[in-house]
Design a protein around this motif. Structure first.
Motif, mmCIF file in Angstrom:
data_model
loop_
_atom_site.group_PDB
_atom_site.id
_atom_site.type_symbol
_atom_site.label_atom_id
_atom_site.label_comp_id
_atom_site.label_asym_id
_atom_site.label_seq_id
_atom_site.Cartn_x
_atom_site.Cartn_y
_atom_site.Cartn_z
ATOM 1 N N ILE A 105 0.719 -1.258 0.093
ATOM 2 C CA ILE A 105 0.210 -0.136 -0.096
ATOM 3 C C ILE A 105 0.981 1.163 -0.155
ATOM 4 C CG2 ILE A 105 -1.712 1.370 1.296
ATOM 5 C CD1 ILE A 105 -2.904 -1.268 2.132
ATOM 6 N N ALA B 163 -4.631 7.187 4.653
ATOM 7 C CA ALA B 163 -4.567 7.613 3.549
ATOM 8 C C ALA B 163 -4.804 9.200 3.333
ATOM 9 C CB ALA B 163 -5.699 6.872 2.414
ATOM 10 N N LEU C 3 -7.207 8.645 -3.288
ATOM 11 C CA LEU C 3 -7.704 7.529 -2.567
ATOM 12 C C LEU C 3 -9.180 7.163 -3.443
ATOM 13 C CD1 LEU C 3 -8.181 5.328 -0.049
ATOM 14 C CD2 LEU C 3 -9.141 7.346 0.931
ATOM 15 N N THR D 84 -0.261 12.099 -4.272
ATOM 16 C CA THR D 84 0.352 11.151 -3.243
ATOM 17 C C THR D 84 1.589 11.378 -2.902
ATOM 18 O OG1 THR D 84 -1.157 9.561 -4.408
ATOM 19 C CG2 THR D 84 0.514 8.796 -3.440
ATOM 20 N N TRP E 77 -4.681 4.355 -3.873
ATOM 21 C CA TRP E 77 -5.231 3.516 -3.007
ATOM 22 C C TRP E 77 -6.284 3.220 -3.511
ATOM 23 C CZ3 TRP E 77 -3.425 4.200 2.627
ATOM 24 C CH2 TRP E 77 -1.890 4.676 2.623
#
Length: 543
Positions: free
Chosen positions: A190, A217, A224, A303, A196
């Motif tokens: 992950i 997250a 996400l 991210t 994600w």
């Protein structure tokens, strides 16, 4: 996403500082700090540094979630063929499976994603054959054994024309697996994601595990997506609304959310594929991320930036944990040093009071020289000195043990009880002291006229009595002066006093150092805290 080399160098330095962290003492928060260290290394090694070095590499979407959430079925359905095993056995996914377009195959041939995992190419049966494990497909138990063996240190890579170029899907093991290695690997995978994709079910969407992942997250500001799987048709609206309300309450209301109804294929007993229409919205969302440059930049950049920003909180927390480890190690060491220092002072007080000249040694002294030879007196004095030092070391150890009982972290430091070998060590040092004392006496006697020179052994015995007898052996100094003269006696007592101090310190310091050695072996140092903060400061400047 194109960054200056100096930023990557700063990240590499920061990574090395994180890897050097040691947290051996079981302090409050140490477990959490070690988890932070593990996550940081995973994100830096498996995602951030590779992504910044190769921004054009395929986007990685990790499909994660809890046991039985339907991750493998979802991956198979997005790809359009069975590439990851789906079934009723739990945990199903033991070997992580990465699926990419054939043109992207070379990106994953090396060590970009989880470099410690060996690559296995092709379908599952081909991968098992390459591993030399063999498969007995007629016996289910044998297949489980093969999967278990193959899952150790292997990343299976599949290619599929149905995936758009630039997109890869990674089917991770269950984040709540009963197998510790599965949970650790799932967390590392992950951390290697650009996107994600969190999968949960209508029956388990309120469980702690998926929400822990969602909060993580959010903390990292990662790109996400959530998938609510296996929702019965008759309650699909109600469950979806409830789940959406929970996301909004958690500050995740803007996260893209996809709902998949409960279908016969969800059980995983058939082909492992859902109808294309069931996963079409999610597939279109993922395809848009790689086909639209702006959408890709937003997903990957968010991210990466989120991981970088999270370092501003996680690095100081890790540095604080390192500082707490060092402070505790210093406190444990100080307890040992204080105990031996106090016992050393007590030994010196006993010597000044003539504590060694007691028992058999006192009887020998009173009988000397008529009914007790110099050797017998020396033997007795050396024996009493040995016993005094042995008792001092044992008392110091008792102080340390008592103080460490109030320190929960001391349980990580080995504390061996005193044994015969420990006592013998002290006896050896005392015997060396005696031999050097006798050599001092012999050297002094050689200075004298041979005709009137006394026996060196008797001089050594008188010197030992004068040094160890305190007020009880005041007459020993007078007898020594009568034998070798006042100046010789004074010179000999000065040298003997220095010698006695040296050897007593040698005994106690050696025993103290043996107690300190396990603390030193933990490798807890003050430098890592400053190095972590300095590395973060350089990174912030470069960023």
């Amino acid at each position: 996403m194109y960054v200056r080399p100096q930023l990557i160098d700063a990240l590499s330095t920061l990574r090395d500082r994180v890897a050097a962290v040691r947290l051996p003492l079981p302090l409050p928060g140490a477990r959490r700090a070690w988890q932070t260290r593990t996550e940081l290394l995973a994100q830096l090694d498996d995602y951030l540094v590779p992504r910044l070095r190769e921004p054009e590499a395929p986007l990685i979407a990790v499909i994660g979630g809890s046991t039985g959430a339907g991750k493998s079925t979802l991956v198979n359905s997005l790809v359009g063929k069975r590439v990851s095993e789906a079934g009723v056995l739990r945990p199903t996914t033991r070997t992580p499976v990465l699926v990419c377009h054939p043109d992207d195959r070379d990106w994953f041939a090396g060590g970009r994603v989880l470099p410690e995992l060996t690559r296995a190419w092709g379908h599952r049966e081909e991968a098992e054959a390459k591993a030399g494990l063999g498969v007995r497909r007629d016996i289910l138990g044998a297949r489980r054994d093969v999967r278990r063996d193959l899952g150790k240190g292997v990343l299976r890579v599949e290619v599929a024309d149905s995936l758009p170029r630039g997109l890869s899907l990674l089917d991770a093991p269950d984040i709540d697996s009963l197998l510790t290695e599965n949970r650790v690997l799932a967390a590392e995978l992950i951390c290697a994601a650009d996107v994600w994709v969190m999968v949960t079910t209508a029956a388990r969407y309120a469980d702690a595990v998926p929400w822990h992942l969602l909060r993580t997250a959010k903390e990292y500001d990662a790109t996400l997506v959530t998938v609510l799987d296996r929702v019965p048709h008759q309650v699909i609206g109600e469950v979806s609304n409830r789940y959406g309300a929970l996301l909004t309450r958690a500050g995740l209301g803007e996260v893209p959310r996809f709902t998949i109804p409960e279908l016969p294929e969800s059980a995983g007993g058939g082909s492992g594929l859902l109808p294309a229409t069931a996963v079409a919205p999610l597939r279109a969302w993922l395809a848009h991320r790689v086909q639209d440059p702006a959408a890709r930049q937003q997903a990957v950049g968010r991210t990466a930036a989120g991981v970088l920003t999270s370092l501003n909180v996680r690095m100081p927390e890790l540095a604080a944990a390192v500082a707490a480890q060092y402070a505790t190690a210093v406190r444990l060491s100080a307890t040992v040093e204080e105990a031996y220092e106090r016992e050393g002072e007590r030994v010196r007080q006993r010597l000044r009071a003539g504590g060694v000249l007691a028992g058999d040694a006192l009887a020998r002294w009173r009988a000397h020289p008529l009914d007790s030879t110099p050797r017998e007196l020396l033997d007795s004095l050396a024996g009493n000195l040995t016993a005094l030092l042995q008792c001092a070391a044992a008392a110091a150890d008792e102080r340390v043990a008592l103080a460490w009982c109030r320190e929960p972290a001391a349980g990580a430091v080995p504390f061996a009880p005193r044994d015969q070998e420990a006592e013998e060590r002290i006896g050896v040092v005392v015997r060396r002291w005696r031999r050097v004392l006798e050599e001092l006496a012999e050297d002094e006697v050689r200075r004298m006229d041979g005709a009137t020179a006394p026996d060196p052994e008797s001089v050594a015995a008188l010197l030992a009595a004068a040094l160890l007898g305190g007020r009880r052996a005041r007459v020993a100094g007078e007898r020594l002066a009568e034998r070798i003269g006042a100046q010789g006696a004074l010179r000999l007592r000065d040298k003997g006093g220095e010698l006695m101090t040296t050897y007593i310190d040698r005994v106690l310091n050696a025993e103290r150092d043996r107690r300190l050695a396990p603390i030193e072996a933990l490798g807890v140092r003050p430098e890592p805290q400053a190095e972590l903060i300095a590395a973060l400061s350089v990174l912030q400047k470069e960023r």
